[in-house]
Each structure stands twice: as structure tokens, then as C-alpha cells.
Design an enzyme around this catalytic site. Structure first.
Site, short mmCIF file in Angstrom:
data_model
loop_
_atom_site.label_atom_id
_atom_site.label_comp_id
_atom_site.label_asym_id
_atom_site.label_seq_id
_atom_site.Cartn_x
_atom_site.Cartn_y
_atom_site.Cartn_z
N LEU A 164 0.85 -1.19 0.00
CA LEU A 164 0.00 0.00 0.00
C LEU A 164 0.88 1.24 0.00
CD1 LEU A 164 -2.74 -0.88 2.66
CD2 LEU A 164 -3.13 -0.48 0.22
N ASP A 165 0.46 2.28 -0.73
CA ASP A 165 1.16 3.55 -0.69
C ASP A 165 1.14 4.12 0.73
OD1 ASP A 165 1.52 3.43 -3.45
OD2 ASP A 165 -0.34 4.52 -3.84
N PRO A 166 2.11 4.96 1.09
CA PRO A 166 2.05 5.62 2.41
C PRO A 166 0.75 6.37 2.63
CG PRO A 166 4.23 5.90 1.45
CD PRO A 166 3.38 5.24 0.39
N ARG A 203 -4.95 5.07 -8.16
CA ARG A 203 -4.49 6.42 -8.51
C ARG A 203 -4.64 6.66 -10.01
NH1 ARG A 203 1.20 6.75 -7.34
NH2 ARG A 203 1.19 4.49 -7.14
#
Length: 303
Positions: A47-49, A182
């Protein structure tokens, strides 16, 4: 805490972490590994930050099933801001373009959004862990280098419209592996002619797992004791994370052969597919591959 083995504890299983925002997947992994004092650990489905939600942490031999978990579908809650394009496609990056969006009606936004449901081609973002000649794309992006990325097929199983208010589009999305939310939000913004980027992202589903089954790191810390007993109680067996893979119980001779990496014969036939292997005491031995001729070859063993 008592740490008699300086290399860590030899434990195996999966912790369903609810990752907080602002933390990279690797940072979350290292925190869990230290808390459990595990000798070996890995995560699956980074997962992205910016993103929160389900991040399975595999301890010990459970790291061997991580690749199988990656094949499963995911579900996300996402908020996207129309009218602004970011270089990272989310709110952590720099806004590189602004365009008017106020003229858009809710009906137009919904129509554009729903056009992405089904099988689509998606270009992965530069700010991703995909590699070019061994180099992660996000490292190249940080150097101002952009390379051409080929569009890849992904599936958007469901897009549930929640709301559109003051330029913020809120959705619930179910999708196949490899889908970048995204990129999806940016593509919706591009279709509307105004651009868009993600301002909130939460993974709420992972295969058969719901985010309600996860635990936050702060709650894990509250379970920490010198004997690790309360922490160990929340570790899930690896085979429970693979409900869609068929079970096969082996006899003693077959179990011995498979442990030595030998291909075995069984009384089952069918199309080539993966199977979970158990001995007669229902101990999980690992993953095998069943062939049309009724043979099982070992793929990932826990022995």
C-alpha cells in the site's frame, strides 16, 4: 521482553494489519516484525504511504504463500479531487495542472466514472514499485526521469458511486490484481477534461478478507507481553488465507515423498491447478500443482 534467541522467534502465520496512513508498507512490516520478534517476515500487496487498510503480514514460512495472495481481487474506498493533476497522482505530490470542474454535473461525473467498469487497459503510474531494468519506477521519477509504460489489462468488477460534492468524488471499487486506483482516478479526471488525483485511499477488501477482520498496530502493542502469548493468538494459519485453493489430504507415503520434493501420483484428475496439501494429521504441508494425469508436483512447501 525476553529475547533468548538474538535472531528472533521461528513463528509462522499471517497477521491482518490495518495499516495507518503516512507509513510505507515496509515500515509497517518492520514494526510488526519487531513487535512479534519474528525471525522472518514479509508483506503482500503493498500500500502507498497515503493509503490505509488491509496489509497482510506473513511471518516465517507463511512468506511462501505471499505470491498466491497477490492473485486475489481487492476492494477500495477512495476520494478523488477533480480539477487538479498531481505528478504522483495523489495528494502527496506536486500539483502540476489545474482545470475548471465547476461546470460538471453529478450525472456527468457518474457517467464518466461508470465507463471504466469492466475490462480496461491501464497505464501504471511512474510513482510505482514496477521496475525498469531492475530499477523501481518511483526512483526514476524522483530523478525527473519518465519512461514509456505499456498499458496493461485490468478488471474493474464494481464501481459503487457514493457521492460527488465540491469537486470530491467518493467511490467504492472492487478490482483485479494489478489495478492502480491512482491511475483510475486520473483517467476519470482526464475523461471529464479536468484532471483528478487521489486525496484518500483505503483498502477495505483483500480476497475473502474484510477490513473489519484486521487489527491496528496500536492495538497489537496493547497485546504485547513478555511471553508473546496474546500476540500469537491473533496469528492466522497460512492455509486459511487461501480458501479458493482446493484441499488434498495425502497418505503417509505421499506426504513423505512430497516433503522430499518428489512428484506424487493421486487419484484426482482435472485441469492444471494449484492445491493445498495436508498430511493425515491435517498439518499443512504447502502448495502443489495438480496435473491432468493425476500427478502433483510440489510448488511451495512448508517443510
Amino acid at each position: 521482553m525476553s529475547r533468548r534467541n538474538p535472531k528472533g522467534r521461528d513463528i509462522s502465520g499471517i497477521v491482518l494489519l490495518d495499516k495507518d496512513t503516512g507509513l510505507s508498507s515496509n515500515a509497517a512490516l518492520q514494526k510488526v516484525k519487531r513487535l512479534f520478534f519474528a525471525k522472518k517476515a514479509g508483506h503482500t500487496g503493498a500500500l502507498d504511504p497515503l493509503a490505509s487498510g488491509i496489509l497482510p503480514i506473513c511471518l516465517g514460512q507463511a512468506t511462501k504463500v505471499a505470491g498466491f495472495l497477490l492473485d486475489d481481487d481487492k476492494r477500495y474506498f477512495v476520494r478523488g479531487k477533480l480539477g487538479e493533476t498531481s505528478d504522483t497522482l495523489d495528494c502527496e505530490g506536486e500539483i502540476i495542472q489545474t482545470q475548471p470542474f465547476e461546470h460538471l454535473s453529478e450525472a456527468e461525473v457518474i457517467e464518466a466514472t461508470m465507463s471504466f467498469k469492466g475490462d480496461i487497459l491501464q497505464v501504471p503510474p511512474m510513482y510505482s514499485a514496477l521496475k525498469k531494468d531492475g530499477q523501481p519506477l518511483y526512483k526514476l521519477a524522483r530523478q525527473g526521469i519518465e519512461i514509456e509504460r505499456k498499458a496493461r489489462p485490468v478488471s474493474i468488477h464494481e464501481i459503487n458511486f457514493i457521492s460527488y460534492e465540491n469537486g470530491i468524488l467518493t467511490l467504492d471499487i472492487s478490482c483485479s490484481k494489478g489495478t492502480y486506483i491512482r491511475s483510475l482516478i486520473q483517467d476519470i479526471g482526464d475523461k471529464l477534461g479536468c484532471g483528478a488525483h487521489v486525496v484518500e485511499l483505503r483498502r477495505t477488501g483483500f480476497a475473502h478478507i474484510d477490513v473489519s477482520q484486521t487489527i491496528k498496530f496500536s492495538d497489537l502493542e496493547n497485546l504485547a507481553t513478555d511471553d508473546y502469548q496474546r500476540l500469537d493468538e491473533i496469528i492466522l494459519p497460512s492455509d486459511q488465507m487461501l480458501p479458493n485453493i482446493q484441499d488434498i489430504t495425502l497418505d503417509n507415503e505421499q506426504a513423505i515423498d512430497i516433503k522430499y520434493g518428489r512428484t506424487i501420483q493421486c487419484n484426482r484428475q482435472g485441469l492444471l491447478h494449484k492445491v493445498k496439501l495436508f498430511d493425515q494429521n491435517q498439518n499443512f504441508l504447502g502448495i502443489g500443482e495438480l496435473s491432468q494425469d493425476g500427478t502433483i508436483a510440489p510448488k511451495r512447501l512448508f517443510v
